[in-house]
Design an enzyme around this catalytic site. Sequence first.
Site, short mmCIF file in Angstrom:
data_model
loop_
_atom_site.label_atom_id
_atom_site.label_comp_id
_atom_site.label_asym_id
_atom_site.label_seq_id
_atom_site.Cartn_x
_atom_site.Cartn_y
_atom_site.Cartn_z
CG ASP A 216 27.68 16.79 4.30
OD1 ASP A 216 28.26 16.66 3.10
OD2 ASP A 216 27.68 16.00 5.26
CD GLU A 267 19.04 37.13 11.08
OE1 GLU A 267 20.23 37.06 11.70
OE2 GLU A 267 18.27 36.39 11.69
C1 NOJ Z 1 28.54 14.19 1.75
C2 NOJ Z 1 29.97 14.55 1.76
O1 NOJ Z 1 30.26 15.22 0.61
C3 NOJ Z 1 30.89 13.33 1.84
O2 NOJ Z 1 32.16 13.46 1.73
C4 NOJ Z 1 30.49 12.87 3.39
O3 NOJ Z 1 31.13 11.52 3.52
C5 NOJ Z 1 29.03 12.69 3.39
N1 NOJ Z 1 28.30 13.71 3.20
C6 NOJ Z 1 28.73 12.61 5.09
O4 NOJ Z 1 29.00 13.68 5.59
#
Ligand code: NOJ
Length: 553
Positions: A216, A267
């Site tokens: 993310d 790993e």
């Molecule tokens: C990207 C994620 O896909 C989204 O849904 C989220 O709100 C933000 N990152 C924050 O984690």
Amino acid sequence: MAQLEQSAAPGSEWWRTAVIYQIYPRSFADASGDGIGDLPGITSRLDSLKELGVDAIWLSPFMTSPQRDAGYDVADYRDVDPLFGTLADFDEMLAQAHARGIRVIVDLVPNHSSDQHSWFQEALKAGSGSKERARYVFRDGRGENGELPPNNWESVFGGGMWERVTEADGTPGQWYLHIFDATQPDFDWTNEEVKEEFRSILRFWLDRGVDGFRVDVAHGMVKEAGLPDYAPVADADSMGGGEENVPYWGQDGVHDIYRDWHNVLAEYDGDRALCGEAWLPTLAQTALWVRPDEMHQTFNFPYLMTPWDAEKLRDVIRQSLDAFGGVGAPSTWVLSNHDVVRHASRLALTAENPQGEGIGPKSEGKPDPVVGLARGRAATTLMLALPGSAYLYQGEELGLPEAMDIPDEFRQDPTWFRTNGERYGRDGCRVPIPWQADAPAFGFNDTGASWLPQPAEWAQFARDVEEQDAASTLNLYKQLIRLRSEHGFGNGTLVWEDQGQDAVAFRRGDIHVVANLGAQPLELGEGVEFVVQSQPFDGTALPADTTAWFRKA
Ligand code: NOJ
């Protein structure tokens, strides 16, 4: 036309060519009946994904979380939130997926935690200058009494990017940085303890047997030293895709983190993979995420953001194959996810709609549903003919449109609250998906509960209805995924062809692929033998908003 032939970067790892299906656990299948999907629900529906033919699934977060950002606010990275089940439910789901030959990728959220994470709670107590605060980005405020935020950065979800804390003695104190909601404090990725903790979290899930991670905000973890002021471009896409030189996006230092993680994954056996969520303004920058010693995939967001325009699509495909091929990586094609307007609606919008804005009752430029669905199907028929890997988002195989009429009182996206309703946010692409036309909550569960209301007209998109209809979107997706695999389209060479300004046209082996983005039918000529059509038509003239794969005598 420039270069005629473009080839996929060589390599036999599964992720180079895989079709990967994104599950948004809250909205996929709900075994408990509480209105929020869960892991046992996913397990119960794996056979339908096997039938669809996907190689892998990616699960959006199901870890312990107060759910202020639908699970992207993690309070415990090593446990399952009771909403979704238990670790045992996860292990069972993983085993059942693997038994069906489906790999499993989980979401890792390393840019920020929840404010309920034990580290953040300790940081609040420990006070200024402590090692606990050093795991996050705490700073003194500006102004005489520190009453002004440390800089002018604006949160992706609206409002400022800093929140002031009240110190243990009750006085107003330091500020902490949050790119997203105030309940999502950013980690300080220059801190060794943070780095070690995430290596350990990676190993926790790798030891359980996951095949990889979707990372993310993979472009946000490192901030420019000194945290200089920066005002975003007005109406920019919220995740940063349209801006250059932003001090909290795409900083060079992130690449060291991914080199480190690459070694952690190495790993383990079985080609475990990292896929970055990095919204960057150019393909050249995006490709930096997948250099040979970094991540394995990164979403091709420039492709996702390309409007329904033949010239722009030809360009972005050409540049993608060049940019990713140049670093030995596959392009990772994607048209929909839980952060963007579903592509069966987005491709027919008639007004600007920056990523993150969403569509609601008062939005302008709403799409014509028939045009949207035709374009959505044509876009996927084109995408699944391209060399590389492809991600699908749950519900797109049913042709689901964006839910555009969610009443205000049901909205849950923090964007909606932080902008006081100015931006609808992303709830419209997150509505629980329909399985059965004549069942409570369209078969999402058996109680009828649903955390976001399902539009009544979604009965027509229910999986059981589409299974019976040879011309349904579901049957088109099944056909495309099977044919793509049979013809090895994930790999190999693409030869560009010329079918005029309004078409995207290329050949894969002896199969011609043509998408007609113009308003007029496109005559394909004599001796055409169709392999697949994005919507049924007679004769050899490709209708507007249609893609076909065909052989020529
Ligand atoms: C990207 C994620 O896909 C989204 O849904 C989220 O709100 C933000 N990152 C924050 O984690």
